[in-house]
Design an enzyme around this catalytic site. Sequence first.
Site, short mmCIF file in Angstrom:
data_model
loop_
_atom_site.label_atom_id
_atom_site.label_comp_id
_atom_site.label_asym_id
_atom_site.label_seq_id
_atom_site.Cartn_x
_atom_site.Cartn_y
_atom_site.Cartn_z
N LYS A 3 40.12 42.92 43.65
CA LYS A 3 40.31 41.84 44.62
C LYS A 3 41.51 40.99 44.19
O LYS A 3 41.70 40.75 42.99
CB LYS A 3 39.02 41.01 44.64
CG LYS A 3 38.89 39.95 45.70
CD LYS A 3 37.49 39.36 45.61
CE LYS A 3 37.22 38.28 46.63
NZ LYS A 3 35.82 37.78 46.53
N SER A 7 29.52 37.38 47.91
CA SER A 7 30.72 38.14 48.25
C SER A 7 30.75 39.54 47.65
O SER A 7 31.54 40.38 48.08
CB SER A 7 31.97 37.38 47.80
OG SER A 7 32.09 36.16 48.50
N SER A 53 33.46 37.69 50.64
CA SER A 53 34.90 37.59 50.72
C SER A 53 35.62 38.84 50.19
O SER A 53 36.82 39.02 50.40
CB SER A 53 35.38 36.36 49.94
OG SER A 53 35.02 36.45 48.57
#
Length: 614
Positions: A83, A181, A157
């Site tokens: 990420k 997330s 996310s």
Amino acid sequence: MAAGTQSIGWTIADWAAAYANHQTPQALLSELLLTFDQDEPAWIWIASEAQLDRQLAQLAKLLADHQGDKSKLPLYGVPFAIKDNIDAKGWSTTAACPAYQYQAEVDATVVANLQAAGAILLGKTNLDQFATGLVGTRSPYGAVPNTFNPEYVSGGSSSGSASVVARGLVTFSLGTDTAGSGRVPAGFNNIVGLKPTRGWLSTAGVIPACRSLDCVSVFALTVDDAVKVAQAAGGFDAADPYSRQNPNTASTKVSSKPKLAIPDKLEFFGDKQAEQVYLQSLEKLQAMGCEIEAIDYSPFSELAELLYYGPWVAERTVVLNDLLKSDPDAINPVVANIVRNGEKYSACDTFAAEYKRQALARTIQQTLSAYDALVVPTTPTIRTLVEIEQEPVAYNSQFGTYTNFTNLADLSALALPSGFREDGLPAGITLIASTWHDQALADLGKRWQEFLSLPLGATGRAYTSHPDADDNLASSVKVAVVGAHLTGMPLNFQLTTRDAVLIETTKTAPEYKLYALPGTTPPKPGLARDSKGESIIIEIWEMPIARFGEFVREIPPPLGIGNVKTEDGRIVKGFICEPWALEGACDITHFGGWRAFIQNKNQTEKGIACSVPY
């Protein structure tokens, strides 16, 4: 076959098999990179040829350092993504905000650990900006679509990290998880999401969301792979003030009949398809032998409300305070409004909320201590991209119904695929347990994944089990018991009260004799190796390694702990007896085990020639 497509959807075991078959990282990974599309929204950065070459050179050096032994590099040549709020040396980090962009000078600890295990970083992925959201749409790089139906959200996310794993572009990826997330995108994309105990995986080199709650999470196609990755990436890190040592006191396995809790009140926001899959999952868990019991869920819901409607949102404000002042337009409007809410809380509000959090967390932990896990829907519903655009906050909040409390209560969690809705979208369940019970959740998760045998992510590849995976955990020890510690026997509590779990009933190698020891209370046998012996029935229990010492301390002479050989050739720790105590003891080997002897202990009726008391 198109370049690189042969390795789409490969697990760690598949990569290892390919390299064992003389294929090379250079060839396979170069071909795989050709399948990546820089213009699709899951990626923010893709490895350049130079970045790949540098990593391959380092991999070659690592292999040479280990004298060519690939087994010393458990992730040798395995591709992964991270990420884009996680640093990698020489790569830019944006947190999905171009105005925030910088080039990392050092690797995040988790990235360094993975590369030291042989993994190769192929890209950095899109996210809800500054990891604020559970939808996967709050990014200037575009909304990441669901891998099964692009009209629906991917979840966030960690949207891009879930997407590239679900499509099999990389074998695993790292996300982050503060409010869910690392779990919501797993549920929406039919993959595994491991949300570890806080502090197991270092957050050094990770842009904080709520620094006191943040976790680095792992996405993979299988539980086996997720655990292998977490073991390689994790460990105490002095550079992270929130890093913790695993005390190794928690169970690493669950019993053959796990006891599971479920919420007494369930909310699906009118989504009958999501409800149906969850209820079917409970039936399947019962078919696996699980016992299910409803618990009062109100403390969990109350704690979940504190995350975004309490002072913890101010942790996000601390991170973005300068940018809010200098360039507020650079921040997504929804994210900016959420982060500004942190400005309204006082120090008094913060302490009052912390006292409430601690009280609720204690209640939750005490409740869960009676169960192997809590089983919840990963999310209660899913929404289309259009719906999220119309209701960006309300629908986002729905997604966190069963996730927001987890880090506030200091729990471990594992999101798992659970089947498909009538509309073809995937759904998931999440197993939640106390701190450091990650291995036990993984044990149950592996059983679940094998029981369902769903296709892997969106790859269409079939699930293949690896029953020997993670058989030797550093945090536990296997103990063979032969007498009074067997299930139902008087001293079995010395195992169960130390969170030991029965793994199997088996036999020793055919080279042991069993004796009834005189004068022992409760009656105990002595096991001794003898070339003229037979196979003796034993139970093998798995015990947290930190509890092993206190267990051994309770063993009286003439018994002790040594090495016992099983009938299939394994060596495990187990009960042995000092030779001097066998003089005059009754040889009961022909019974084949202690339980049979106890059941037939009336010597006169059975004609057993044994003159000593036992």
